[in-house]
Write a protein that holds these residues in place. Structure first.
Motif, PDB file in Angstrom:
ATOM      1  N   GLU A 164       5.070   2.569  -4.570  1.00 54.51           N
ATOM      2  CA  GLU A 164       4.222   2.980  -5.632  1.00 54.51           C
ATOM      3  C   GLU A 164       4.874   2.459  -7.165  1.00 54.51           C
ATOM      4  OE1 GLU A 164       4.179   7.262  -5.791  1.00 54.51           O
ATOM      5  OE2 GLU A 164       2.736   7.412  -3.864  1.00 54.51           O
ATOM      6  N   SER A 165       3.847   2.458  -7.997  1.00 51.11           N
ATOM      7  CA  SER A 165       4.397   2.152  -9.368  1.00 51.11           C
ATOM      8  C   SER A 165       3.706   2.666 -10.340  1.00 51.11           C
ATOM      9  CB  SER A 165       4.091   0.608  -9.696  1.00 51.11           C
ATOM     10  OG  SER A 165       4.477  -0.007 -11.050  1.00 51.11           O
ATOM     11  N   GLU A 166       4.411   3.645 -11.221  1.00 47.66           N
ATOM     12  CA  GLU A 166       3.679   4.537 -12.080  1.00 47.66           C
ATOM     13  C   GLU A 166       2.977   5.418 -11.316  1.00 47.66           C
ATOM     14  OE1 GLU A 166       1.758   2.201 -15.267  1.00 47.66           O
ATOM     15  OE2 GLU A 166       3.926   0.990 -15.554  1.00 47.66           O
ATOM     16  N   GLY A 167       3.322   5.906 -10.226  1.00 45.07           N
ATOM     17  CA  GLY A 167       2.776   6.996  -9.540  1.00 45.07           C
ATOM     18  C   GLY A 167       1.638   6.702  -8.755  1.00 45.07           C
ATOM     19  N   ALA A 168       1.006   5.271  -8.526  1.00 46.17           N
ATOM     20  CA  ALA A 168       0.064   4.967  -7.892  1.00 46.17           C
ATOM     21  C   ALA A 168       0.606   3.767  -7.166  1.00 46.17           C
ATOM     22  CB  ALA A 168      -1.109   4.653  -8.749  1.00 46.17           C
ATOM     23  N   PRO A 169      -0.138   3.739  -5.660  1.00 47.24           N
ATOM     24  CA  PRO A 169       0.206   2.575  -4.744  1.00 47.24           C
ATOM     25  C   PRO A 169       0.046   1.334  -5.624  1.00 47.24           C
ATOM     26  CG  PRO A 169      -1.336   4.265  -3.887  1.00 47.24           C
ATOM     27  CD  PRO A 169      -1.295   4.553  -5.535  1.00 47.24           C
TER      28      PRO A 169
ATOM     29  N   TRP B  73      -0.855  -1.460  -4.405  1.00 46.83           N
ATOM     30  CA  TRP B  73      -2.314  -2.101  -3.879  1.00 46.83           C
ATOM     31  C   TRP B  73      -3.220  -1.295  -3.270  1.00 46.83           C
ATOM     32  CZ3 TRP B  73      -3.323  -4.951   1.098  1.00 46.83           C
ATOM     33  CH2 TRP B  73      -4.468  -5.766   0.957  1.00 46.83           C
ATOM     34  N   ASP B  74      -4.127  -1.140  -3.440  1.00 49.69           N
ATOM     35  CA  ASP B  74      -5.299  -0.219  -2.906  1.00 49.69           C
ATOM     36  C   ASP B  74      -5.943  -0.829  -1.669  1.00 49.69           C
ATOM     37  OD1 ASP B  74      -7.035  -2.091  -3.812  1.00 49.69           O
ATOM     38  OD2 ASP B  74      -8.010  -0.820  -5.246  1.00 49.69           O
TER      39      ASP B  74
ATOM     40  N   LYS C  29       0.975  -1.081  -0.030  1.00 51.38           N
ATOM     41  CA  LYS C  29       0.246   0.013  -0.146  1.00 51.38           C
ATOM     42  C   LYS C  29       0.839   1.182   0.072  1.00 51.38           C
ATOM     43  CE  LYS C  29      -2.889  -1.551   3.347  1.00 51.38           C
ATOM     44  NZ  LYS C  29      -4.174  -1.699   4.181  1.00 51.38           N
TER      45      LYS C  29
END
Length: 98
Positions: free
Chosen positions: A38-43, A45-46, A35
């Protein structure tokens, strides 16, 4: 070797046996890391998407075997299993320190 998928996307691979892989990759601590990282600017896992552990594919195994893990040659302690991410991962906390 076993691979962790998030919503069927391969995210990480480990050279642990099946029981240990499930214990490592599905642990609360590792889930918290997923959580935070990040990968590509997003967590990665949500906290809601499906997590699954499955046998690694031949391609995933080959990528793992090509990895250059930082091993301390003077370290005689028994090595535990390695976990390698199959996606580009950043730690936003480390970026803030730089």
């Amino acid at each position: 070797m076993f691979t962790l998928t998030i919503s069927d996307k391969p995210v990480a691979i480990t050279n642990a046996d099946e029981d240990e892989a499930r214990e490592l990759l599905m642990s609360d601590d590792f889930k918290e890391d997923l959580k935070m990282l990040e990968s590509e600017g997003a967590p990665l896992w949500d906290g809601f998407a499906t997590l699954n552990v499955r046998p690694a594919t031949e391609e995933e195994k080959a990528e793992f075997e090509q990895a250059d893990f930082d091993e301390d040659e003077d370290d005689d302690e028994e090595e535990g299993p390695y976990i390698m991410f199959l996606v580009d991962v950043t730690d936003p906390d480390e970026e803030d320190e730089g």
